[in-house]
Design an enzyme around this catalytic site. Sequence first.
Site, mmCIF file in Angstrom:
data_model
loop_
_atom_site.group_PDB
_atom_site.id
_atom_site.type_symbol
_atom_site.label_atom_id
_atom_site.label_comp_id
_atom_site.label_asym_id
_atom_site.label_seq_id
_atom_site.Cartn_x
_atom_site.Cartn_y
_atom_site.Cartn_z
ATOM 1 N N HIS A 374 0.811 -1.231 0.000
ATOM 2 C CA HIS A 374 0.000 0.000 0.000
ATOM 3 C C HIS A 374 0.834 1.266 0.000
ATOM 4 O O HIS A 374 0.309 2.335 0.320
ATOM 5 C CB HIS A 374 -0.909 0.054 1.227
ATOM 6 C CG HIS A 374 -1.939 -1.008 1.265
ATOM 7 N ND1 HIS A 374 -3.235 -0.827 0.817
ATOM 8 C CD2 HIS A 374 -1.880 -2.286 1.685
ATOM 9 C CE1 HIS A 374 -3.919 -1.939 0.977
ATOM 10 N NE2 HIS A 374 -3.114 -2.857 1.505
ATOM 11 N N LYS A 565 -8.600 13.842 4.734
ATOM 12 C CA LYS A 565 -7.664 12.710 4.704
ATOM 13 C C LYS A 565 -6.655 12.946 5.809
ATOM 14 O O LYS A 565 -6.622 14.024 6.406
ATOM 15 C CB LYS A 565 -6.959 12.621 3.345
ATOM 16 C CG LYS A 565 -6.362 13.971 2.882
ATOM 17 C CD LYS A 565 -5.680 13.874 1.526
ATOM 18 C CE LYS A 565 -6.615 13.849 0.349
ATOM 19 N NZ LYS A 565 -6.602 12.648 -0.438
ATOM 20 N N ARG A 566 -5.833 11.923 6.100
ATOM 21 C CA ARG A 566 -4.781 12.120 7.079
ATOM 22 C C ARG A 566 -3.917 13.321 6.688
ATOM 23 O O ARG A 566 -3.735 13.592 5.512
ATOM 24 C CB ARG A 566 -3.912 10.863 7.190
ATOM 25 C CG ARG A 566 -4.609 9.703 7.872
ATOM 26 C CD ARG A 566 -5.009 10.062 9.292
ATOM 27 N NE ARG A 566 -3.833 10.134 10.131
ATOM 28 C CZ ARG A 566 -3.505 9.231 11.062
ATOM 29 N NH1 ARG A 566 -4.297 8.214 11.302
ATOM 30 N NH2 ARG A 566 -2.412 9.384 11.777
ATOM 31 N N LYS A 571 0.602 14.690 1.057
ATOM 32 C CA LYS A 571 -0.777 14.937 0.615
ATOM 33 C C LYS A 571 -1.028 16.434 0.372
ATOM 34 O O LYS A 571 -2.029 16.830 -0.193
ATOM 35 C CB LYS A 571 -1.769 14.388 1.638
ATOM 36 C CG LYS A 571 -1.717 12.860 1.771
ATOM 37 C CD LYS A 571 -2.676 12.366 2.850
ATOM 38 C CE LYS A 571 -2.511 10.896 3.184
ATOM 39 N NZ LYS A 571 -3.213 9.989 2.253
ATOM 40 N N THR A 673 -8.604 6.437 -1.690
ATOM 41 C CA THR A 673 -9.955 5.899 -1.833
ATOM 42 C C THR A 673 -10.975 6.996 -1.548
ATOM 43 O O THR A 673 -12.112 6.933 -2.024
ATOM 44 C CB THR A 673 -10.190 4.714 -0.872
ATOM 45 O OG1 THR A 673 -9.635 5.050 0.406
ATOM 46 C CG2 THR A 673 -9.540 3.446 -1.385
ATOM 47 N N LYS A 677 -14.768 8.221 -3.195
ATOM 48 C CA LYS A 677 -15.982 8.562 -2.443
ATOM 49 C C LYS A 677 -16.557 9.878 -2.947
ATOM 50 O O LYS A 677 -17.776 10.036 -3.082
ATOM 51 C CB LYS A 677 -15.675 8.629 -0.941
ATOM 52 C CG LYS A 677 -15.344 7.246 -0.367
ATOM 53 C CD LYS A 677 -14.611 7.282 0.970
ATOM 54 C CE LYS A 677 -13.942 5.920 1.210
ATOM 55 N NZ LYS A 677 -12.961 5.933 2.297
HETATM 56 C C1 26Q Z 1 3.317 0.344 10.485
HETATM 57 C C2 26Q Z 1 4.236 -0.026 11.440
HETATM 58 C C3 26Q Z 1 4.178 0.501 12.721
HETATM 59 C C4 26Q Z 1 3.145 1.381 13.036
HETATM 60 C C5 26Q Z 1 2.223 1.749 12.079
HETATM 61 C C6 26Q Z 1 2.305 1.250 10.798
HETATM 62 C C7 26Q Z 1 1.319 1.652 9.773
HETATM 63 C C8 26Q Z 1 -0.025 1.760 10.066
HETATM 64 C C9 26Q Z 1 -0.934 2.167 9.100
HETATM 65 C C10 26Q Z 1 1.727 1.921 8.489
HETATM 66 C C11 26Q Z 1 0.802 2.308 7.511
HETATM 67 C C12 26Q Z 1 -0.548 2.430 7.817
HETATM 68 C C13 26Q Z 1 -1.545 2.838 6.840
HETATM 69 C C14 26Q Z 1 -1.301 3.042 5.554
HETATM 70 C C15 26Q Z 1 -2.362 3.468 4.621
HETATM 71 O O1 26Q Z 1 -3.474 3.767 5.019
HETATM 72 N N1 26Q Z 1 -2.061 3.490 3.319
HETATM 73 C C16 26Q Z 1 -3.049 3.873 2.334
HETATM 74 O O2 26Q Z 1 -3.693 2.694 1.882
HETATM 75 C C17 26Q Z 1 -4.783 3.013 1.029
HETATM 76 C C18 26Q Z 1 -5.487 1.723 0.664
HETATM 77 O O3 26Q Z 1 -4.745 1.002 -0.265
HETATM 78 C C19 26Q Z 1 -4.319 3.776 -0.193
HETATM 79 O O4 26Q Z 1 -5.453 4.175 -0.922
HETATM 80 C C20 26Q Z 1 -3.497 5.006 0.208
HETATM 81 O O5 26Q Z 1 -2.954 5.615 -0.951
HETATM 82 C C21 26Q Z 1 -2.406 4.604 1.160
HETATM 83 O O6 26Q Z 1 -1.719 5.760 1.637
#
Ligand code: 26Q
Length: 847
Positions: A374, A565-566, A571, A673, A677
């Site tokens: 991702h 978004k975050r 971004k 995503t 929406k």
């Molecule tokens: C990893 C290790 C330790 C702590 C936290 C994490 C961690 C947690 C959440 C790393 C990444 C995330 C989330 C990532 C995320 O939301 N990525 C998004 O995924 C979407 C679905 O595929 C995409 O549409 C987005 O582009 C992408 O940023």
Amino acid sequence: MASKAIMEKSDLKIEDDRTGLESETIQRAFLDNLFYVQGKRPENATKNDLYLAISYTIRDRIMHRWLNSNKYYTDNDARAVGYLSAEFLMGPQLGNNLINLGLFDQMGKIFDSFGLDINEILDQEEEPGLGNGGLGRLAACFLDSMATLNIPSVGYGIRYEFGIFDQEIRDGWQVEITDKWLKFGNPWEIPRNEASVEVKFGGHTGVYHDEEGNHRVAWHPDQVVLAIPYDTLILGYLTDNTAVLRLWKSEASESFYFQEYNRGNYYGAVEEKVTSENITKVLYPNDEQESGKTLRLMQQYFFVSATLQDTIRFHCKVRKHSLEIFHEKITLQLNDTHPAIAVAEMMRLLIDEHLMDWDKAWYVTTNTFGYTNHTLLPEALETWPVAKMEHTLPRLMEIILEINHHFLEEVRQKFPNDAARITRMSIIGEGGVRHVRMAHLAIVGSYAVNGVAQLHTELLTSKVLVNFFEMWPEKFSNKTNGITPRRWLLLNNPSLAELINSKIGIDWAIDLYELKKLEQYIENETFQKQWQKAKHAAKDRLAKKIKKNLGIDVDPKTLFDIQVKRIHEYKRQHLNVLHIITLYNRIKANPAIDIVPRTFIFGGKAAPAYHMAKLIIKLINAVGDVVNHDPDVDGRIKVVFIPDYNVKNSQEVYPAADLSEQISTAGKEASGTGNMKFTMNGALTIGTMDGANIEIREEVGEENFFLFGLNAQEVFDLKSGFYDTIAIYHENEALKQCLDMISSGHFSPDQPDRFQSLVDALKYHDPYLLLADYQSYIDCQDRVSECFRDQVKWTKMSILNTARCGKFSSDRTIKEYCEEIWKVNPVKVEIPAYDPKNIENVAFENQ
Ligand code: 26Q
């Protein structure tokens, strides 16, 4: 049989009250639950009592569907999917379940007849915020689609006691508040203590020889934790099939500490209890990897080990199959690398606990897992220090090294005399502290690897993972993300959904390409007016909410320009801010200027330790303070930051948007995503050639999409040469004015240098190329404004965006996963509803 006697004597009308769908039955069941479950009479019931009573009523209606599905899948020995994800951002359940049961309108009427507003009851629900953003919400949309498409499926994850923090804005700054989502109980989950399993941590390993003289390894842990599953039923839309979300909670394993306790170390035993329970206490609120925290590693291993033990038990004990055909019956998808330790854990379970030999175990393992990537940010790829892994999961580390040994041998055979390649591909990274590269482990241990949008997959296979692509090109494919139209259109945007249904029926809810039929009404003036009216209704709803919660007046006639978004530098929320300041400066230079009035709406959380992201939130609010109160502006631009953006609050946001901001630096957003929406709800997009934006533009037509900025190749070229930020700064007067105002304290008179670090980052480094894209963005925004002046044209473009979003249903995505990766077929449940009075059907088995 006691059960027979009970059933013969009772006259509970169970079938009627628990499963019946007639309004009268539902009313009776609801009052019954209020009285017997909540212990309340209507006259002293709180709104929360009403919410819980109706939730139990609905849950009953899901229950027999669920039990039927399980039995049917088992009886038919259907191949099933397990979706492993550290996050599931489910959103409120009640509304969605009403929609999927086809009961939403009926329930509204029932509540009307009680003199209650169903929306107020729905509003009681605290959402389970068990995710950070896109990745967690994707998992939730996938469950909805898998259930709807009759795919035998289980989502496996972690039952965090505290989900993503609640965000408050104080004095323009983000403040994090603990999310106590379980405070009033959770009517949707069922604990399954009987299916608990144990998970080991720490300690050491030792070699022994079994009875046949085979060399074996035993793991002597110093901590054993109990994993207790909590099941949430996932309804499909208008189908009797269900899926399930199984989330694991950690508890102390009493038996393991019994000795300690008996030796008189009461406090020691209790202390262990606390550490054990901490594992699933809280979700890490970062949407990228933070320097390796042991507890996070424990969370990942905890839910992965519990999940694999659960699937193996099911395969062997319930379905009575041999482990050698595990991969024929079950496929497990890894949602990013967070569950990637599963590759090593599967090997451990097969070899150490089920005594399979290495080669057989490796065959089963590598035919079981699929891995979805991702991200494209190299700094976000997950790694763990070898020393930490050794200490926390000693046996797993040994297995990873052995996997790596075999793997590198294979690389050497395919690419002889290429030491550099070995270094690049090794599961162990040697630069700095030795670390385990989780993406490498996931790829080596999986039969399929995919990206989440076309561009993302292209960049993965040509850059980030090119060595693996060269090794196993056949493993790689693209699966462009999608979203469920049930929640994101049908439930959240009733005014638009109703209009659509009146024209083309409601088949679009299961086949989103049906929306194409709207194109035939595009020139129809009445329809255009109705479309505008629906959009206006949604904008009005959001405006009222903003007024109520924030006290800010916003005019629904203005262009609603939304970025939710975050908060992240890539971004580029701050690029959006530069546009706001540019407009502000135009007004200040000429207060009589004719501009298209806009309401700028932002929402999103910043990772608590991400200082720049928090500063961006403060900047948005600071600019808002100035702009919103300047008499020269006279309400023509407004800036609103919606606090605590989450799935629940987003319900009112997407339907109200005219313009969707998708402005990440090209090549950085894997898919996005939220962009889908907005499109589905008839917003036009201003966006870069990034992630799924590219595919959205392709689908809706380039004339219906506002494109700006460098593409990924241009970004790459610019970054590999000399990027002269200072030259751009000096040459672009409007841009210079914006940056100078921010650094001079125009928006922070109480502390003029507050935003200096932000401006410096742009002026001297600008890794996300805001300066390079600034002028293109401003020009594009000017085209947006001109277009908005022509309301008929805008409306047609809006209709076309909705009409052409068919590709972005997660049903399409899940069908692709099923057909091209998982090889799992739909199984339509066909057994009669459970009838407890039919004694012949009752068979109690000890499982
Ligand atoms: C990893 C290790 C330790 C702590 C936290 C994490 C961690 C947690 C959440 C790393 C990444 C995330 C989330 C990532 C995320 O939301 N990525 C998004 O995924 C979407 C679905 O595929 C995409 O549409 C987005 O582009 C992408 O940023």
